[in-house]
Design a protein around this motif. Sequence first.
Motif, short mmCIF file in Angstrom:
data_model
loop_
_atom_site.label_atom_id
_atom_site.label_comp_id
_atom_site.label_asym_id
_atom_site.label_seq_id
_atom_site.Cartn_x
_atom_site.Cartn_y
_atom_site.Cartn_z
N GLY A 1 0.78 -1.22 0.00
CA GLY A 1 0.00 0.00 0.00
C GLY A 1 0.82 1.28 0.00
O GLY A 1 0.26 2.38 0.08
N VAL A 2 2.14 1.15 -0.14
CA VAL A 2 3.03 2.32 0.00
C VAL A 2 3.99 2.47 -1.18
O VAL A 2 4.10 3.55 -1.78
N ILE A 3 4.71 1.41 -1.52
CA ILE A 3 5.78 1.48 -2.52
C ILE A 3 5.18 1.37 -3.93
O ILE A 3 4.56 0.35 -4.26
N PRO A 4 5.34 2.39 -4.78
CA PRO A 4 4.79 2.33 -6.14
C PRO A 4 5.69 1.54 -7.08
O PRO A 4 6.92 1.60 -6.98
N LEU A 5 5.09 0.79 -7.96
CA LEU A 5 5.80 0.11 -9.04
C LEU A 5 5.05 0.40 -10.33
O LEU A 5 3.82 0.29 -10.38
N SER A 6 5.77 0.78 -11.37
CA SER A 6 5.14 1.09 -12.65
C SER A 6 5.92 0.44 -13.79
O SER A 6 7.15 0.27 -13.70
N ASP A 7 5.20 0.09 -14.84
CA ASP A 7 5.82 -0.44 -16.04
C ASP A 7 6.54 0.70 -16.76
O ASP A 7 5.90 1.62 -17.27
N PRO A 8 7.88 0.68 -16.81
CA PRO A 8 8.60 1.80 -17.43
C PRO A 8 8.31 1.96 -18.92
O PRO A 8 8.35 3.08 -19.44
N TYR A 9 7.99 0.86 -19.60
CA TYR A 9 7.63 0.95 -21.02
C TYR A 9 6.29 1.65 -21.19
O TYR A 9 6.12 2.47 -22.10
N ALA A 10 5.34 1.38 -20.29
CA ALA A 10 4.05 2.07 -20.34
C ALA A 10 4.24 3.56 -20.06
O ALA A 10 3.61 4.41 -20.71
N ILE A 11 5.10 3.88 -19.11
CA ILE A 11 5.38 5.29 -18.79
C ILE A 11 6.03 5.99 -19.98
O ILE A 11 5.70 7.14 -20.30
N LEU A 12 6.94 5.30 -20.66
CA LEU A 12 7.58 5.87 -21.85
C LEU A 12 6.55 6.16 -22.93
O LEU A 12 6.60 7.22 -23.58
N GLN A 13 5.60 5.26 -23.12
CA GLN A 13 4.54 5.50 -24.09
C GLN A 13 3.70 6.73 -23.70
O GLN A 13 3.32 7.53 -24.57
N LEU A 14 3.43 6.88 -22.41
CA LEU A 14 2.66 8.03 -21.94
C LEU A 14 3.41 9.34 -22.20
O LEU A 14 2.80 10.36 -22.54
N PHE A 15 4.73 9.31 -22.03
CA PHE A 15 5.54 10.49 -22.34
C PHE A 15 5.39 10.86 -23.81
O PHE A 15 5.19 12.03 -24.16
N PHE A 16 5.50 9.86 -24.69
CA PHE A 16 5.36 10.11 -26.12
C PHE A 16 3.95 10.59 -26.46
O PHE A 16 3.76 11.34 -27.42
N ALA A 17 2.98 10.14 -25.68
CA ALA A 17 1.59 10.53 -25.91
C ALA A 17 1.29 11.93 -25.41
O ALA A 17 0.21 12.47 -25.65
N GLY A 18 2.26 12.53 -24.70
CA GLY A 18 2.08 13.88 -24.19
C GLY A 18 1.33 13.95 -22.88
O GLY A 18 0.88 15.02 -22.47
N SER A 19 1.20 12.81 -22.19
CA SER A 19 0.48 12.79 -20.92
C SER A 19 1.36 13.30 -19.79
O SER A 19 2.59 13.21 -19.83
N ILE A 20 0.72 13.84 -18.77
CA ILE A 20 1.41 14.25 -17.55
C ILE A 20 1.49 13.05 -16.62
O ILE A 20 0.46 12.46 -16.27
N VAL A 21 2.70 12.66 -16.24
CA VAL A 21 2.90 11.47 -15.42
C VAL A 21 3.22 11.90 -14.00
O VAL A 21 4.10 12.73 -13.77
N GLY A 22 2.53 11.33 -13.03
CA GLY A 22 2.71 11.70 -11.64
C GLY A 22 4.03 11.24 -11.07
O GLY A 22 4.69 10.33 -11.61
N ALA A 23 4.42 11.82 -9.95
CA ALA A 23 5.70 11.51 -9.31
C ALA A 23 5.76 10.06 -8.86
O ALA A 23 6.80 9.40 -8.99
#
Length: 268
Positions: free
Chosen positions: A43-65
């Motif tokens: 419930g505390v430590i975040p884990l994210s798919d870095p490839y999905a985050i990279l796609q969001l960057f290319f899509a112009g989305s704002i990604v949270g901290a």
Amino acid sequence: MQKYRYLFLRRIVQIGLLALYVLGNYTSFKILQGNLSSSLVFGVIPLSDPYAILQLFFAGSIVGANALLGALLILLLYGLFLGRAYCSFVCPMNLITDFASFLRRAFGLDTLGNLVYLKNSLRYVFLALSLLLSLIFGVAAFEVISPISMLHRGIIFGLGVGFFAVLVVFLLDLFVTKHAFCGHICPLGAFYSLISSFAILKVKYDLQACTHCMECKKICPEKQVLGIIGKESGVIKSGECTRCGRCIEVCGDNALVFNLLDFKKEKK
């Protein structure tokens, strides 16, 4: 039992993670919540798919901290330590493609060869294409159609129409091309291959112990990484190695082992 030790370990990890996600999403036993794209540990430590985050960057989305921190943790885990082990130990699609590979061997389909020849480099084309489409359409392109995400979310929340995407992958691997999806198509596998070359977990090869039976090359899902077999001792340096341990299991000469500490010496 010893011969299949890494196979059992892969299944324990894969099924165990799926069980933790199910428990975390439906019960008070919340070690893992979410899915492979975005998770919380305890419930505390975040884990994210870095490839999905990279796609969001290319899509112009704002990604949270939190999402950025989660992606960084995964990048460090696989980029520095485990290499492309995500594909063989975590990805639920590995269960499907391994089953297809087993059936190919059981029914003798391997002896017939592949109906369609696919280059290993094709997955890098799909990787670049997914980022380009994310840029053009403003969405995480591969995430929208990813059979991996469909399968994982389906196991946790109900499969629905995602069943057909998983079935397509299974049939491709069984009847069209051996290891078609993971070995030739999957852009997520390409992404992990790119970040895995310098990870400290390697497979080490001893030429002196080898009797050149080549069983390792027969079983390896990425046999192009075993270029040093029969030629020279060393470590498998390619980021395309999934660290699955299949080559180690079938080697009756003990010429192949997992290696953590002295790969730098091998490079000198």
